[in-house]
Design a protein around this motif. Structure first.
Motif: not given
Ligand code: ARG
Length: 612
Positions: A127, A132, A141, A167, A169, A354, A358, A375, A377, A381, A385
């Motif tokens: 992922e 978003n 990003h 994935h 948002g 959120y 997940d 992931y 990310v 986070q 996670f």
């Molecule tokens: N959309 C989120 C952001 O821009 C990241 C998503 C991360 N992935 C997940 N499975 N929560 O911060």
């Protein structure tokens, strides 16, 4: 090629250790690869004698000497020049000519699949990107997308069966806010003409109202506003047809915009299951029933359902072997609320979070039978996670491996906030600025090119720049994206590497003959610059292995920088076409280098340019 020599050495040392009856003292047998040209150490070396000292009750130097002797009698000729011990170290000196010829032959034979592992025995959802909806992709990003794409390519080349999943948002209470603002607005026709700006506007209108009420200290109005937003989200989740239709239009507009950026970057995904997918397909409601049925979740005083995750449950939670969470039913929260964190499974108005989404995503992916969930990310986070993974273990997902590939922040030298609206600078703005800078470099070097040609090359340089800039540091390091420096042809930059590769291509173009078979020209005498380049080429498969093991594409990118430096050195010190005595063999070496650049560029998503 060096990986073959390493494996051969490991195998032979292991066999000797078995005969000595001390194989169990070391596993795996350590073998190091040294820099080319370090005359004191062999190209391959092993410190294994250290680990045997206790078991054999003997000084390491003696063990190393004995090992060297035994190994010499078993591995001689071919790629081995000699095996010696230096103190406690076992040193293996290779026959440079043999290694060079074999390496070139292998590369020319494999083409761009040099270093690629064929058998796929491990499946993963990978992922990455995950921007978003209603907000622009920002510089973070961009790093995620570029780094994620390169890492996915590496894993794909190293035995992984991957599904690349974006994935998105595209769900959450913020859509309740926006849908409410949309109803309040008297300028909704703007959505048709400038959807992206309009969505961002809606998003910000809510934020502004909230901030104003908060500043005015009007708690009641503030709470009422938030309740309204939440109620719109609840209706969206319940499937209100009008709200769903608007939400779909919001999503579609954003996705179109994201896709333009992905096209430009040459990044593709297999699936685009955004967060919404798991709600709409009822995976969130299933996971909620499951948690309640197992009494993993508890109701709080204000009526939310939470999964408490205790600090001591987080250690080693990523791997099925080391995860250790409690699964006994809990019916009330402990008094000491410092010892655990709460993952909210259901808010008091019954909506998802959120975290719910997940967990539902994990349920879906496990049902699809994946071995590992990866992931990409940002590191912010991390704790989140760990909590999600622990909660998932409690819910019975015990066999899957979780990997959070985290990365540090990127900043522009002047900061990454675009001043006007106080938001992060967008990915597109960064790409445009890099392009502009690259264009001026190209035009300076080639004033004769047409605008179109120059711009095409500049876009190729832009991609090279962006990969190197986002990937060459260890991924967990924060970095500053100095665009002027990153597009320069000098220094540790993408354009520097692209330029070296282009030189190689140009040599081959100039000779207009087929590439000589390395074996048939093996008697032409190479010098140290040739050997050094050949050994550099031989290292490539090991680099991919390292990138895979660390879930970090930076070894690959660092390697390409090294290869470019070594190639440039070779190019400066040696004549290729006009040196009759070694011309053919050098051509094979240049062809092998170009192929290695191509292979690495393909994975690193860096375009190979005929001209720059
Ligand atoms: N959309 C989120 C952001 O821009 C990241 C998503 C991360 N992935 C997940 N499975 N929560 O911060």
């Amino acid at each position: 090629m060096l990986e073959v020599l390493r494996d051969r050495l490991v195998e032979e040392i292991s066999a000797i250790l078995r005969e000595w009856g001390c194989a169990s003292a070391v596993s795996p047998v350590p073998v190091e690869i040294n820099e080319y040209g370090d005359a004191e150490k062999g190209l391959l070396a092993s410190p294994v004698a250290f680990q045997l000292a206790g078991e054999r009750n003997q000084p390491p130097a003696e063990i190393a000497a004995e090992l060297a002797e035994t190994l010499s009698s078993r591995l001689d000729g071919g790629w081995i020049d000699r095996i010696e011990s230096t103190g406690p170290y076992l040193n293996v000196y290779v026959d440079d000519d043999h290694v060079a010829t074999e390496t070139m032959a292998r590369i020319l034979d494999a083409g761009t699949s040099y270093g690629v592992v064929d058998d796929r025995n491990w499946s993963a959802v990978f992922e990455f990107s995950s921007p978003n909806v209603a907000k622009p992709m920002h510089i973070g990003h961009l790093r995620n997308t570029v780094l994620g794409d390169v890492l996915a390519n590496v894993l794909d080349a190293q035995g992984y069966e991957l599904i690349r999943d974006n994935h998105i948002g595209d769900w959450g209470v913020q859509f309740g806010h926006m849908l409410y603002e949309y109803e309040q607005a008297d300028d909704t026709e703007r959505f048709e003409t400038e959807p992206i700006t309009y969505l961002l506007d809606l998003y910000q209108r809510y934020g502004t109202q909230e901030a104003e009420l908060a500043d005015a200290g009007d708690e009641d109005a503030l709470e009422a506003l938030r309740d309204t937003g939440r109620s719109y989200f609840a209706r969206l989740e319940d499937g209100d047809p009008t709200l769903r239709e608007r939400w779909e239009a919001f999503s579609a507009a954003s996705l179109d915009r994201f896709k333009e950026t992905y096209d430009r970057l040459g990044v593709e995904f297999d699936t685009w299951h955004g967060e919404s997918y798991y709600v709409i397909e009822s995976w969130t409601s299933q996971i909620r029933s499951e948690a309640l049925a197992r009494s993993i979740a508890v109701e709080t005083d204000d009526g939310a359902q939470i999964i408490p995750v205790f600090d001591d449950e987080l250690d080693g939670v990523e791997s099925p072997e080391t995860a250790d969470v409690r699964t006994d039913p809990i019916d009330e929260l402990p008094d000491d609320d410092d010892s655990y964190g709460s993952l909210v499974l259901e808010k008091r108005d019954g909506t998802t979070t959120y975290g719910t989404r997940d967990l539902a995503t994990i349920a879906y992916r496990v049902a699809e039978g994946f071995d590992e969930l990866i992931y990409v990310v940002a590191e912010e986070q991390r704790e989140y996670f760990q909590q999600v993974f622990a909660a998932a273990r409690k819910l019975g997902f015990t066999d899957v491996t979780f990997t959070h590939v985290e990365y540090g922040m990127v900043d522009l030298p002047e900061g990454s906030m675009s001043t006007r609206a106080g938001r992060m600078i967008s990915a597109v703005a960064v790409l445009d600025r890099v392009h502009e800078e690259a264009l001026s470099v190209v035009q300076e070097n080639y004033p004769e090119l047409s605008e179109d040609e120059a711009s095409q090359i500049a876009e190729g340089v832009t991609l090279g720049t962006v990969t190197f800039e986002n990937v060459d540091k260890r991924r967990t390091k924060n970095s500053t994206f100095d665009i002027e420096q990153a597009t320069s042809l000098e220094g540790d930059t993408g354009p520097y590497v692209q330029y070296a590769a282009t030189r190689g291509v140009n040599i081959l173009d100039r000779v207009e003959q087929s590439v000589p078979d390395p074996a048939s020209v093996a008697d032409e005498a190479f010098n140290e610059y040739d050997y050094q380049l050949a050994v550099e080429l031989a290292r490539y498969p090991l680099v991919l292995e390292q990138s895979r093991e660390r879930y970090d594409p930076s070894p690959l990118v660092q390697y390409l920088l090294d290869l470019a430096r070594t190639f440039n050195k070779f190019y400066h010190e040696n004549r290729v076409i006009d040196d009759e005595t070694v011309r053919e063999r050098r051509l094979a070496l240049v062809a092998a280098s170009v192929t290695a650049f191509e292979a690495g560029f393909e994975l690193a998503n860096v375009p190979m340019l005929d001209r720059m």
